[in-house]
Design an enzyme around this catalytic site. Structure first.
Site, mmCIF file in Angstrom:
data_model
loop_
_atom_site.group_PDB
_atom_site.id
_atom_site.type_symbol
_atom_site.label_atom_id
_atom_site.label_comp_id
_atom_site.label_asym_id
_atom_site.label_seq_id
_atom_site.Cartn_x
_atom_site.Cartn_y
_atom_site.Cartn_z
ATOM 1 N N GLN A 1 0.827 -1.207 0.000
ATOM 2 C CA GLN A 1 0.000 0.000 0.000
ATOM 3 C C GLN A 1 0.866 1.264 0.000
ATOM 4 O OE1 GLN A 1 -3.930 1.332 2.509
ATOM 5 N NE2 GLN A 1 -2.371 0.289 3.647
ATOM 6 N N LEU A 2 1.811 1.355 0.906
ATOM 7 C CA LEU A 2 2.708 2.513 0.980
ATOM 8 C C LEU A 2 3.836 2.396 -0.042
ATOM 9 C CD1 LEU A 2 3.832 5.084 2.304
ATOM 10 C CD2 LEU A 2 4.917 3.618 4.040
ATOM 11 N N THR B 1 4.949 2.095 13.599
ATOM 12 C CA THR B 1 3.514 2.189 13.844
ATOM 13 C C THR B 1 3.160 2.916 15.147
ATOM 14 O OG1 THR B 1 1.556 0.823 14.291
ATOM 15 C CG2 THR B 1 3.647 -0.116 14.907
ATOM 16 N N ASP B 2 1.943 3.480 15.179
ATOM 17 C CA ASP B 2 1.366 4.052 16.400
ATOM 18 C C ASP B 2 1.099 2.977 17.458
ATOM 19 O OD1 ASP B 2 -0.494 3.042 14.496
ATOM 20 O OD2 ASP B 2 -2.162 3.981 15.557
ATOM 21 N N TYR C 1 1.932 -7.545 17.949
ATOM 22 C CA TYR C 1 2.373 -6.726 16.807
ATOM 23 C C TYR C 1 3.156 -5.504 17.279
ATOM 24 C CZ TYR C 1 1.936 -3.258 13.054
ATOM 25 O OH TYR C 1 2.189 -2.281 12.124
HETATM 26 N N1 LIG Z 1 -1.540 -0.363 6.968
HETATM 27 C C1 LIG Z 1 -1.652 0.439 8.022
HETATM 28 O O1 LIG Z 1 -2.742 0.923 8.355
HETATM 29 C C2 LIG Z 1 -0.418 0.786 8.828
HETATM 30 C C3 LIG Z 1 -0.562 1.577 9.992
HETATM 31 C C4 LIG Z 1 0.600 1.918 10.723
HETATM 32 C C5 LIG Z 1 1.850 1.494 10.284
HETATM 33 N N2 LIG Z 1 1.937 0.701 9.157
HETATM 34 C C6 LIG Z 1 3.272 0.256 8.729
HETATM 35 O O2 LIG Z 1 3.482 0.760 7.408
HETATM 36 C C7 LIG Z 1 4.289 -0.156 6.662
HETATM 37 C C8 LIG Z 1 3.651 -0.380 5.298
HETATM 38 O O3 LIG Z 1 2.327 -0.899 5.466
HETATM 39 P P1 LIG Z 1 1.433 -1.269 4.183
HETATM 40 O O4 LIG Z 1 0.014 -1.137 4.593
HETATM 41 O O5 LIG Z 1 1.951 -0.560 2.989
HETATM 42 O O6 LIG Z 1 1.781 -2.833 4.060
HETATM 43 P P2 LIG Z 1 1.329 -3.896 2.940
HETATM 44 O O7 LIG Z 1 0.410 -3.303 1.946
HETATM 45 O O8 LIG Z 1 0.893 -5.129 3.680
HETATM 46 O O9 LIG Z 1 2.715 -4.199 2.196
HETATM 47 C C9 LIG Z 1 3.760 -4.868 2.851
HETATM 48 C C10 LIG Z 1 4.763 -5.282 1.804
HETATM 49 O O10 LIG Z 1 5.830 -5.973 2.464
HETATM 50 C C11 LIG Z 1 6.052 -7.213 1.818
HETATM 51 N N3 LIG Z 1 6.526 -8.181 2.818
HETATM 52 C C12 LIG Z 1 5.812 -8.771 3.800
HETATM 53 N N4 LIG Z 1 6.601 -9.577 4.514
HETATM 54 C C13 LIG Z 1 7.844 -9.493 3.962
HETATM 55 C C14 LIG Z 1 9.085 -10.097 4.251
HETATM 56 N N5 LIG Z 1 9.218 -11.006 5.245
HETATM 57 N N6 LIG Z 1 10.167 -9.770 3.497
HETATM 58 C C15 LIG Z 1 10.050 -8.885 2.477
HETATM 59 N N7 LIG Z 1 8.896 -8.299 2.125
HETATM 60 C C16 LIG Z 1 7.794 -8.607 2.873
HETATM 61 C C17 LIG Z 1 4.717 -7.599 1.219
HETATM 62 O O11 LIG Z 1 4.901 -8.499 0.152
HETATM 63 P P3 LIG Z 1 3.823 -9.705 -0.080
HETATM 64 O O12 LIG Z 1 2.466 -9.070 -0.013
HETATM 65 O O13 LIG Z 1 4.197 -10.227 -1.422
HETATM 66 O O14 LIG Z 1 4.051 -10.663 1.047
HETATM 67 C C18 LIG Z 1 4.203 -6.232 0.754
HETATM 68 O O15 LIG Z 1 4.748 -5.903 -0.501
HETATM 69 C C19 LIG Z 1 4.475 -1.381 7.557
HETATM 70 O O16 LIG Z 1 5.718 -1.271 8.204
HETATM 71 C C20 LIG Z 1 3.392 -1.265 8.608
HETATM 72 O O17 LIG Z 1 3.789 -1.842 9.845
HETATM 73 C C21 LIG Z 1 0.837 0.349 8.431
#
Ligand SMILES: NC(=O)c1ccc[n+]([C@@H]2O[C@H](COP(=O)([O-])OP(=O)(O)OC[C@H]3O[C@@H](n4cnc5c(N)ncnc54)[C@H](OP(=O)(O)O)[C@@H]3O)[C@@H](O)[C@H]2O)c1
Length: 293
Positions: free
Chosen positions: A11-12, A99-100, A123
């Site tokens: 997503q990001l 994360t928060d 988490y």
């Molecule tokens: N989403 C939220 O609301 C939120 C809120 C606060 C903080 N965050 C933080 O923001 C960041 C980005 O979030 P997002 O929503 O963009 O995440 P996302 O859409 O789930 O994307 C995560 C990416 O990381 C890859 N990934 C997962 N496990 C991996 C591993 N072991 N090694 C290498 N790549 C891996 C995934 O690939 P595959 O899909 O192919 O496995 C995917 O491309 C994260 O650090 C999350 O903790 C997110």
């Protein structure tokens, strides 16, 4: 600059690829580079010799983390440690997304970077431990904490990938009413803005350490739902419920709003307010699409 983006299909990460498109980007798939695998991380980073590494990867399906702490700590704790260790070896800057959920939510107003974390669930503990290890391992590490992401790309970790805005629009159109929690606050954050913010941090000279980067000013999920329907001009009955209405196997922080204090002080805060970016999201990306759901 040569920049390695880990999690670039997420997503990001997808918006980061766009925000940094004028640079030389390395964008491995999960199967090319698994952050939990130390040798894989080391070999891949050394072979590609980036100037900076941005880590957007995470194991962040929060209920799954609760049931699977081993994977949670492998990806969210050992992952950033492995990356920081190799970045140190080649002198690359490290930008790690967090994360928060490192906070307990008891403060009652937005958390600053100087506030002490106290995560409530697996988490959050695994992400906090990842922050600490990365920062201790390599001095050129910046940790960027954010909250409640929404943008045009689906979240890979969420079932169906649908973000809160899309979910509200879908349920509102389908049922004419939605039940939304009114006792949980965060800062729903627009990923194109966050990506642009991170791009500024990566390409300008910043001091390392912890930063908060969110869409201000934050609100309850109930208030956000009301804003979405107002801006989309949809008549939907938005009913306020407490968080125990949706039982979960973990405890969320009640109020995990963050303040971009350090970015603001350094004159780098480019995050736009929630109402403006929600309108942009609805206008640019979604209104036409949701009518056909
Ligand atoms: N989403 C939220 O609301 C939120 C809120 C606060 C903080 N965050 C933080 O923001 C960041 C980005 O979030 P997002 O929503 O963009 O995440 P996302 O859409 O789930 O994307 C995560 C990416 O990381 C890859 N990934 C997962 N496990 C991996 C591993 N072991 N090694 C290498 N790549 C891996 C995934 O690939 P595959 O899909 O192919 O496995 C995917 O491309 C994260 O650090 C999350 O903790 C997110």
């Amino acid at each position: 600059m040569k920049i390695l983006i880990i999690g670039s299909r997420g997503q990001l990460g997808s918006d980061l690829v766009k925000a940094l498109e004028t640079h030389e980007l390395i964008t491995p798939e999960h199967y090319d580079l698994n952050v939990a695998n130390k040798e894989n991380v080391k070999n891949y980073i050394i072979e590609n010799e980036p100037h900076a590494v941005i880590n957007c990867s995470a194991f962040h399906d929060v209920p799954k983390c609760e049931n699977d702490p081993i994977t949670s700590f492998s990806v969210n704790t050992a992952g950033p440690f492995n990356i920081a260790e190799t970045c140190k070896e080649i002198g690359a800057e490290f930008f790690h997304i967090s994360t928060d959920y490192v906070f307990n939510g008891h403060k009652g107003f937005p958390y600053k970077e100087s506030d002490t974390p106290d995560p409530l669930m697996v988490y959050g503990v695994s992400k906090y431990a990842g922050e600490l290890l990365a920062l201790k391992m390599w001095e050129k590490t910046a940790v960027i904490r954010t909250t409640g992401l929404f943008g045009k790309n689906p979240c890979r970790a969420k079932p169906g990938g649908r973000n809160f805005v899309d979910l509200m629009l879908h349920l509102g159109r389908q049922n004419g009413e939605v039940k939304v929690v009114g006792d949980q606050y965060c800062c729903p954050t627009y990923t194109p803005d966050l990506a642009n913010q991170i791009a500024v941090m990566v390409t300008d000279k910043i001091e390392y350490g912890i930063y908060h980067a969110v869409t201000p000013p934050g609100c309850s999920w109930y208030d956000f739902a009301k804003t979405i329907f107002d801006l989309a001009d949809l008549k939907v009955d938005v009913q306020k419920v407490n968080s125990d209405f949706f039982p979960a196997n973990f405890k969320r922080p009640d109020d995990s709003r963050l303040s971009n204090e350090r970015l603001a002080k350094s004159g780098m805060d480019i995050m736009r307010p929630l109402k403006e970016v929600t309108m942009e999201y609805l206008t640019n990306d979604k209104l036409n699409k949701v009518t056909v759901i």
